[in-house]
Design a protein around this motif. Structure first.
Motif, PDB file in Angstrom:
ATOM      1  N   ALA A  54       0.804  -1.085   0.058  1.00 55.56           N
ATOM      2  CA  ALA A  54      -0.061  -0.215   0.078  1.00 55.56           C
ATOM      3  C   ALA A  54       0.992   1.185  -0.117  1.00 55.56           C
ATOM      4  O   ALA A  54       0.688   2.265  -0.727  1.00 55.56           O
ATOM      5  N   LEU A  55       2.050   1.172   0.941  1.00 55.72           N
ATOM      6  CA  LEU A  55       2.904   2.331   0.813  1.00 55.72           C
ATOM      7  C   LEU A  55       3.296   2.454  -0.754  1.00 55.72           C
ATOM      8  O   LEU A  55       3.694   3.970  -1.173  1.00 55.72           O
ATOM      9  N   ASN A  62       0.816   3.924  -2.692  1.00 53.18           N
ATOM     10  CA  ASN A  62       0.694   5.576  -2.516  1.00 53.18           C
ATOM     11  C   ASN A  62       1.810   6.381  -3.179  1.00 53.18           C
ATOM     12  O   ASN A  62       1.644   7.568  -3.391  1.00 53.18           O
ATOM     13  N   LEU A  63       3.034   5.907  -3.041  1.00 55.66           N
ATOM     14  CA  LEU A  63       4.086   6.677  -3.274  1.00 55.66           C
ATOM     15  C   LEU A  63       4.419   6.683  -4.888  1.00 55.66           C
ATOM     16  O   LEU A  63       5.394   7.331  -5.604  1.00 55.66           O
ATOM     17  N   ARG A  67       8.058  10.581   0.434  1.00 57.74           N
ATOM     18  CA  ARG A  67       8.313  11.169  -0.899  1.00 57.74           C
ATOM     19  C   ARG A  67       9.524  11.406  -1.645  1.00 57.74           C
ATOM     20  O   ARG A  67       9.720  11.210  -2.616  1.00 57.74           O
TER      21      ARG A  67
END
Length: 284
Positions: A6-7, A10-11, A66
């Motif tokens: 998921a991380l 998202n990135l 990010r």
């Protein structure tokens, strides 16, 4: 794993370079989300990619953010090589879009660096030469010496059987059988070494060894006529030395100490098995 995937999603990550190993489950999960995970990447390559893309290497996935994600890298399928050997093999092309500091990288299979391989071969040769100079003795390699031993063991066993039948003597009735068993054990040792190379199955290795022994039975004595087994008296007992005034014309040689150590380890294993078996049977 769910949190890590998921991380990454998202990135917006689609390429992961890892210096170590990646579990198969992680690679498969990333592939389902079109994320390419590349393992065993050298530190110099990681630094080059970080410099060219602005990425920041991290130790743990929890450190991802990010500002750690680099940009300007493009990964695409370059060629499908599955038809060559029948196995699925995809060649991936990884290149930088705007930065010319990195040469295009094509991943096809694991290969050893030529320079490192040459250096390894050099040091292997140097160590063999060093031990040879220390031993001051060489033995024919590639299983030839073991074949010579098997040949002599079988011949001695045949002589004993013939002698036992002619004289009908009860002395050492099992000597011939023991000699044959020792020869069979040495043949099994040779075939095991062949199997460990990854090029032979056990059956093929044993068949090749027996065929080689059968073909060379007549020429072994002539081939090793210069080799003599001599006893040298020492304070600690008798040590056996194999000397040769003129070495046989074979391409591969083994150091005496290395060969003796290999035989000693094999013999220690056999004796350990026999001792354990005796203790189980007798209880002592």
């Amino acid at each position: 794993m769910e949190k890590v995937v998921a991380l990454l999603l998202n990135l917006g990550v689609n390429l992961i370079l890892v210096s170590g190993l990646v579990r198969e489950e992680v690679i498969q999960r990333c592939c389902t989300h079109h994320i390419l995970a590349v393992e065993k990447v050298k530190a110099s390559v990681l630094r080059a990619f970080a410099k060219a893309t602005g990425a920041v290497p991290v130790t743990y996935t929890t450190q991802l953010s990010r500002h750690c994600v680099g940009v300007g890298v493009q990964a695409e399928i370059w060629r499908d090589l599955s038809s060559y050997d029948g196995k699925p093999l995809i060649t991936v092309n990884i290149s930088t879009v705007e930065n010319s500091e990195l040469v295009t990288v094509i991943l096809s299979s694991c290969v050893h660096g030529k320079l490192q391989a040459m250096e390894d071969r050099f040091w292997a040769c140097a160590y063999r030469l060093h031990h040879m100079l220390e031993d001051k003795a060489l033995l024919p390699g590639a299983g030839v010496t073991e074949m010579l031993c098997v040949h002599h063991l079988q011949r001695e066993a045949e002589k004993h059987v013939k002698h036992h039948r002619e004289r009908d003597s009860a002395a050492n009735p099992y000597r011939g059988e023991v000699l044959n068993l020792i020869a069979d054990g040495l043949l099994d040792y040779i075939s095991t070494v062949m199997v460990n190379t990854g090029r032979f199955s056990k059956v093929k290795a044993m068949t090749a060894a027996r065929q080689q022994l059968q073909n060379n039975n007549e020429s072994l004595d002539a081939k090793f006529s210069q080799l003599s087994l001599e006893g040298e008296e020492e304070d600690s007992g008798v040590s056996l030395l194999i000397k040769s005034s003129k070495a046989p014309a074979v391409k591969i040689y083994d150091n005496l100490s290395v060969k003796q150590e290999a035989w000693r380890k094999a013999l220690d294993l056999v004796v350990l098995v026999l001792q354990t078996d005796a203790e189980v049977i007798t209880g002592h």
